[in-house]
Design an enzyme around this catalytic site. Structure first.
Site, mmCIF file in Angstrom:
data_model
loop_
_atom_site.group_PDB
_atom_site.id
_atom_site.type_symbol
_atom_site.label_atom_id
_atom_site.label_comp_id
_atom_site.label_asym_id
_atom_site.label_seq_id
_atom_site.Cartn_x
_atom_site.Cartn_y
_atom_site.Cartn_z
ATOM 1 N N SER A 10 -4.160 0.401 26.113
ATOM 2 C CA SER A 10 -3.528 0.252 24.801
ATOM 3 C C SER A 10 -2.170 -0.420 24.994
ATOM 4 C CB SER A 10 -3.308 1.619 24.153
ATOM 5 O OG SER A 10 -2.274 1.523 23.171
ATOM 6 N N HIS A 35 -6.798 -2.748 23.979
ATOM 7 C CA HIS A 35 -6.850 -1.847 22.815
ATOM 8 C C HIS A 35 -5.581 -2.073 21.998
ATOM 9 C CE1 HIS A 35 -8.106 1.866 20.742
ATOM 10 N NE2 HIS A 35 -6.828 2.218 20.739
ATOM 11 N N ASP A 37 -3.405 -0.978 18.896
ATOM 12 C CA ASP A 37 -3.191 0.144 17.970
ATOM 13 C C ASP A 37 -2.441 -0.303 16.726
ATOM 14 O OD1 ASP A 37 -2.893 2.247 20.766
ATOM 15 O OD2 ASP A 37 -4.394 2.426 19.181
ATOM 16 N N MET A 39 -1.015 0.366 13.132
ATOM 17 C CA MET A 39 -0.574 1.539 12.363
ATOM 18 C C MET A 39 0.224 1.074 11.146
ATOM 19 S SD MET A 39 0.676 4.021 15.459
ATOM 20 C CE MET A 39 -0.271 4.154 16.962
ATOM 21 N N HIS A 68 -7.935 -0.918 16.826
ATOM 22 C CA HIS A 68 -8.026 0.463 16.344
ATOM 23 C C HIS A 68 -7.148 0.545 15.106
ATOM 24 C CE1 HIS A 68 -6.893 4.954 17.243
ATOM 25 N NE2 HIS A 68 -7.598 4.820 16.141
ATOM 26 N N MET A 145 -10.624 10.704 19.142
ATOM 27 C CA MET A 145 -9.199 10.823 19.434
ATOM 28 C C MET A 145 -8.934 12.100 20.233
ATOM 29 S SD MET A 145 -7.861 8.121 18.347
ATOM 30 C CE MET A 145 -6.138 8.560 18.658
ATOM 31 N N ASP A 183 -9.268 8.307 23.409
ATOM 32 C CA ASP A 183 -7.980 7.644 23.236
ATOM 33 C C ASP A 183 -6.863 8.665 23.068
ATOM 34 O OD1 ASP A 183 -6.922 5.298 20.607
ATOM 35 O OD2 ASP A 183 -5.891 6.107 22.354
HETATM 36 C C1 DX5 Z 1 -2.350 6.893 19.500
HETATM 37 C C2 DX5 Z 1 -3.027 5.630 19.986
HETATM 38 C C3 DX5 Z 1 -3.317 5.647 21.459
HETATM 39 C C4 DX5 Z 1 -2.106 5.614 22.301
HETATM 40 C C5 DX5 Z 1 -2.483 5.612 23.755
HETATM 41 O O1 DX5 Z 1 -2.385 6.930 18.116
HETATM 42 O O2 DX5 Z 1 -4.251 5.492 19.319
HETATM 43 O O3 DX5 Z 1 -4.086 4.472 21.784
HETATM 44 O O4 DX5 Z 1 -1.302 4.571 22.076
HETATM 45 O O5 DX5 Z 1 -2.187 6.829 24.133
HETATM 46 P P1 DX5 Z 1 -1.492 7.168 25.531
HETATM 47 O O6 DX5 Z 1 -0.183 6.427 25.596
HETATM 48 O O7 DX5 Z 1 -1.350 8.643 25.480
HETATM 49 O O8 DX5 Z 1 -2.453 6.667 26.573
HETATM 50 ZN ZN ZN Z 2 -5.738 3.772 19.816
#
Ligand code: DX5
Ligand code: ZN
Length: 226
Positions: A10, A35, A37, A39, A68, A145, A183
Protein backbone atom coordinates in the site's frame (compact mmCIF):
# COMPACT_ATOMS: atom_id res chain seq x y z
CA UNK A 1 -7.34 -24.79 -6.90
CA UNK A 2 -4.04 -23.18 -6.09
CA UNK A 3 -4.02 -19.41 -6.52
CA UNK A 4 -0.68 -17.59 -6.65
CA UNK A 5 0.19 -15.63 -3.52
CA UNK A 6 0.57 -11.94 -4.36
CA UNK A 7 2.13 -9.01 -2.52
CA UNK A 8 0.26 -5.70 -2.88
CA UNK A 9 2.19 -2.95 -1.03
CA UNK A 10 0.00 0.00 0.00
CA UNK A 11 1.52 3.34 -1.02
CA UNK A 12 -0.55 5.22 1.59
CA UNK A 13 2.60 5.83 3.66
CA UNK A 14 5.04 5.93 0.75
CA UNK A 15 7.00 9.07 -0.16
CA UNK A 16 4.46 10.24 -2.75
CA UNK A 17 6.71 13.12 -3.76
CA UNK A 18 9.03 10.43 -5.16
CA UNK A 19 6.32 8.15 -6.47
CA UNK A 20 8.28 6.92 -9.47
CA UNK A 21 11.29 5.88 -7.36
CA UNK A 22 9.01 4.23 -4.80
CA UNK A 23 7.29 2.20 -7.52
CA UNK A 24 10.67 1.15 -8.96
CA UNK A 25 11.68 -0.07 -5.50
CA UNK A 26 8.49 -2.16 -5.29
CA UNK A 27 9.23 -3.66 -8.71
CA UNK A 28 12.82 -4.38 -7.64
CA UNK A 29 11.46 -6.14 -4.57
CA UNK A 30 9.18 -8.37 -6.63
CA UNK A 31 5.85 -6.84 -5.60
CA UNK A 32 2.92 -8.06 -7.71
CA UNK A 33 0.39 -5.26 -7.29
CA UNK A 34 0.35 -1.66 -6.08
CA UNK A 35 -2.43 -1.06 -3.52
CA UNK A 36 -3.82 2.47 -3.72
CA UNK A 37 -5.81 3.55 -0.67
CA UNK A 38 -8.41 6.07 -1.79
CA UNK A 39 -10.09 7.88 1.11
CA UNK A 40 -12.70 10.65 1.02
CA UNK A 41 -12.73 11.92 4.63
CA UNK A 42 -16.38 10.81 4.86
CA UNK A 43 -16.55 7.01 4.65
CA UNK A 44 -13.30 7.02 6.67
CA UNK A 45 -11.86 9.88 8.77
CA UNK A 46 -8.90 10.44 6.45
CA UNK A 47 -8.49 12.08 3.06
CA UNK A 48 -5.92 10.82 0.56
CA UNK A 49 -6.03 10.93 -3.22
CA UNK A 50 -8.28 10.26 -6.25
CA UNK A 51 -7.94 9.10 -9.86
CA UNK A 52 -5.17 11.65 -10.50
CA UNK A 53 -2.71 9.57 -8.47
CA UNK A 54 -3.75 6.41 -10.31
CA UNK A 55 -3.02 8.25 -13.56
CA UNK A 56 0.42 9.28 -12.28
CA UNK A 57 1.24 5.77 -11.08
CA UNK A 58 0.06 4.28 -14.38
CA UNK A 59 2.75 6.25 -16.22
CA UNK A 60 5.51 4.79 -14.02
CA UNK A 61 4.75 1.11 -13.52
CA UNK A 62 3.43 -1.97 -15.24
CA UNK A 63 2.39 -3.50 -11.89
CA UNK A 64 -1.32 -4.18 -11.38
CA UNK A 65 -2.98 -1.09 -9.93
CA UNK A 66 -5.31 -2.28 -7.18
CA UNK A 67 -7.62 0.55 -6.07
CA UNK A 68 -9.21 0.28 -2.63
CA UNK A 69 -12.04 2.81 -2.55
CA UNK A 70 -12.77 3.80 1.04
CA UNK A 71 -15.30 6.35 -0.17
CA UNK A 72 -19.05 6.99 0.05
CA UNK A 73 -21.07 6.91 -3.18
CA UNK A 74 -18.45 4.87 -5.05
CA UNK A 75 -20.94 4.58 -7.95
CA UNK A 76 -20.06 8.17 -8.85
CA UNK A 77 -16.34 7.52 -9.24
CA UNK A 78 -15.58 3.97 -10.42
CA UNK A 79 -15.53 4.95 -14.12
CA UNK A 80 -13.00 7.72 -13.37
CA UNK A 81 -10.68 5.21 -11.71
CA UNK A 82 -10.98 2.86 -14.66
CA UNK A 83 -10.19 5.70 -17.09
CA UNK A 84 -7.20 6.67 -14.93
CA UNK A 85 -5.72 3.18 -15.36
CA UNK A 86 -7.02 1.02 -12.49
CA UNK A 87 -6.71 -2.71 -13.16
CA UNK A 88 -8.85 -3.67 -10.18
CA UNK A 89 -11.42 -1.66 -8.22
CA UNK A 90 -12.54 -2.65 -4.74
CA UNK A 91 -15.60 -0.97 -3.19
CA UNK A 92 -16.81 -1.28 0.39
CA UNK A 93 -19.90 -3.37 1.08
CA UNK A 94 -20.87 -0.74 3.66
CA UNK A 95 -20.59 2.19 1.21
CA UNK A 96 -23.50 1.43 -1.08
CA UNK A 97 -27.16 0.48 -0.83
CA UNK A 98 -27.06 -1.28 -4.21
CA UNK A 99 -24.04 -3.59 -4.14
CA UNK A 100 -25.30 -5.98 -6.82
CA UNK A 101 -25.72 -3.22 -9.40
CA UNK A 102 -22.42 -1.55 -8.43
CA UNK A 103 -20.54 -4.84 -8.86
CA UNK A 104 -22.07 -5.24 -12.32
CA UNK A 105 -21.14 -1.65 -13.24
CA UNK A 106 -17.49 -2.24 -12.27
CA UNK A 107 -17.39 -5.57 -14.11
CA UNK A 108 -18.54 -3.81 -17.29
CA UNK A 109 -15.76 -1.21 -17.12
CA UNK A 110 -12.69 -1.26 -19.34
CA UNK A 111 -9.52 0.51 -18.20
CA UNK A 112 -7.46 2.89 -20.29
CA UNK A 113 -5.66 -0.02 -21.96
CA UNK A 114 -9.02 -1.51 -22.92
CA UNK A 115 -8.65 -4.35 -20.43
CA UNK A 116 -11.53 -5.57 -18.22
CA UNK A 117 -11.41 -4.08 -14.74
CA UNK A 118 -11.45 -6.68 -11.95
CA UNK A 119 -14.07 -6.14 -9.25
CA UNK A 120 -13.55 -6.56 -5.51
CA UNK A 121 -15.63 -5.92 -2.42
CA UNK A 122 -14.09 -5.00 0.92
CA UNK A 123 -15.56 -5.81 4.35
CA UNK A 124 -14.85 -3.73 7.44
CA UNK A 125 -13.81 -5.90 10.39
CA UNK A 126 -17.29 -6.16 11.94
CA UNK A 127 -19.08 -6.88 8.63
CA UNK A 128 -19.84 -10.61 8.24
CA UNK A 129 -18.74 -12.44 5.06
CA UNK A 130 -22.35 -13.66 4.75
CA UNK A 131 -23.30 -10.19 3.50
CA UNK A 132 -21.59 -11.15 0.22
CA UNK A 133 -23.51 -14.43 -0.14
CA UNK A 134 -25.47 -13.42 -3.23
CA UNK A 135 -22.81 -11.43 -5.11
CA UNK A 136 -19.87 -13.76 -4.42
CA UNK A 137 -20.19 -15.56 -7.79
CA UNK A 138 -19.67 -12.20 -9.55
CA UNK A 139 -16.55 -11.17 -7.62
CA UNK A 140 -12.90 -11.48 -8.60
CA UNK A 141 -11.71 -10.51 -5.12
CA UNK A 142 -12.83 -10.04 -1.52
CA UNK A 143 -10.78 -7.74 0.71
CA UNK A 144 -11.04 -8.61 4.40
CA UNK A 145 -9.96 -5.60 6.48
CA UNK A 146 -7.74 -6.52 9.42
CA UNK A 147 -7.84 -2.95 10.75
CA UNK A 148 -10.63 -0.37 10.85
CA UNK A 149 -9.97 1.52 7.62
CA UNK A 150 -8.51 5.01 7.49
CA UNK A 151 -4.91 4.85 8.56
CA UNK A 152 -1.74 2.82 8.12
CA UNK A 153 0.27 1.48 11.03
CA UNK A 154 -2.65 0.15 13.09
CA UNK A 155 -2.77 -3.06 15.17
CA UNK A 156 -3.84 -6.26 13.39
CA UNK A 157 -7.33 -7.54 14.33
CA UNK A 158 -6.99 -11.33 14.79
CA UNK A 159 -10.62 -12.29 14.15
CA UNK A 160 -10.08 -11.28 10.51
CA UNK A 161 -8.32 -14.65 10.17
CA UNK A 162 -11.52 -16.52 11.08
CA UNK A 163 -13.35 -14.60 8.37
CA UNK A 164 -10.67 -15.55 5.82
CA UNK A 165 -10.83 -19.24 6.76
CA UNK A 166 -14.61 -19.27 6.40
CA UNK A 167 -14.50 -17.42 3.08
CA UNK A 168 -11.80 -19.68 1.59
CA UNK A 169 -13.85 -22.74 2.57
CA UNK A 170 -16.94 -21.20 0.96
CA UNK A 171 -15.05 -20.35 -2.26
CA UNK A 172 -13.71 -23.90 -2.41
CA UNK A 173 -17.17 -25.45 -2.06
CA UNK A 174 -18.23 -23.16 -4.93
CA UNK A 175 -15.21 -24.22 -6.96
CA UNK A 176 -14.39 -20.52 -7.31
CA UNK A 177 -10.83 -19.22 -7.76
CA UNK A 178 -11.42 -16.18 -5.55
CA UNK A 179 -8.61 -13.78 -4.66
CA UNK A 180 -8.88 -13.22 -0.91
CA UNK A 181 -6.96 -10.09 0.14
CA UNK A 182 -6.19 -8.89 3.66
CA UNK A 183 -5.25 -5.35 4.56
CA UNK A 184 -3.90 -3.67 7.65
CA UNK A 185 -1.30 -4.47 10.28
CA UNK A 186 0.48 -7.11 8.20
CA UNK A 187 4.27 -7.48 8.11
CA UNK A 188 7.02 -10.12 8.19
CA UNK A 189 6.03 -11.14 11.73
CA UNK A 190 2.47 -12.25 10.92
CA UNK A 191 2.30 -12.71 7.13
CA UNK A 192 2.73 -16.49 7.35
CA UNK A 193 -0.27 -16.78 9.68
CA UNK A 194 -2.34 -14.64 7.29
CA UNK A 195 -1.44 -16.83 4.30
CA UNK A 196 -2.24 -19.96 6.34
CA UNK A 197 -5.79 -18.63 6.90
CA UNK A 198 -6.51 -18.86 3.16
CA UNK A 199 -5.56 -15.30 2.14
CA UNK A 200 -3.58 -15.14 -1.11
CA UNK A 201 -3.20 -11.36 -1.64
CA UNK A 202 -1.32 -9.49 1.07
CA UNK A 203 -1.55 -5.72 1.55
CA UNK A 204 1.26 -4.25 3.57
CA UNK A 205 2.07 -0.56 3.91
CA UNK A 206 3.90 0.59 7.00
CA UNK A 207 5.94 -2.60 7.38
CA UNK A 208 7.37 -1.98 3.91
CA UNK A 209 7.60 1.80 3.62
CA UNK A 210 8.77 2.45 7.19
CA UNK A 211 11.37 -0.33 7.02
CA UNK A 212 14.15 1.74 5.47
CA UNK A 213 14.55 -0.93 2.78
CA UNK A 214 11.49 -1.07 0.54
CA UNK A 215 12.82 -3.60 -1.98
CA UNK A 216 14.48 -5.75 0.68
CA UNK A 217 11.33 -5.94 2.79
CA UNK A 218 9.27 -6.89 -0.27
CA UNK A 219 11.74 -9.70 -1.01
CA UNK A 220 11.51 -10.84 2.61
CA UNK A 221 7.69 -10.74 2.60
CA UNK A 222 7.53 -12.66 -0.68
CA UNK A 223 9.87 -15.35 0.67
CA UNK A 224 7.72 -15.71 3.80
CA UNK A 225 4.53 -15.90 1.71
CA UNK A 226 5.66 -19.01 -0.15
C1 DX5 B 1 -6.09 1.26 5.90
C2 DX5 B 1 -5.57 0.90 4.53
C3 DX5 B 1 -4.40 -0.04 4.58
C4 DX5 B 1 -3.18 0.55 5.16
C5 DX5 B 1 -2.06 -0.44 5.15
O1 DX5 B 1 -7.33 1.87 5.78
O2 DX5 B 1 -6.59 0.26 3.81
O3 DX5 B 1 -4.08 -0.43 3.23
O4 DX5 B 1 -2.76 1.66 4.54
O5 DX5 B 1 -1.96 -0.79 6.40
P1 DX5 B 1 -0.57 -1.00 7.15
O6 DX5 B 1 0.21 0.29 7.06
O7 DX5 B 1 -0.98 -1.35 8.53
O8 DX5 B 1 0.11 -2.11 6.40
ZN1 ZN C 1 -6.24 -0.61 1.68
Amino acid sequence: MALANKLAPSILNADLASLSDQLSALEKGGADWVHLDVMDGHFVPNLTFGPILVEAARKHTKLTLDCHLMISNPEKYVADFARAGADSITVHQEATLHLDSLVRVVKALKNKDGRDVKVGVSLNPATPIETLEHVLPELDLVLIMSVNPGFGGQKFIPYALDKARKLRAKAETMGKALDIQMDGGIGPKNVREVIASGVNVIVSGTAIFASGDIAGTCVKMKSLMG
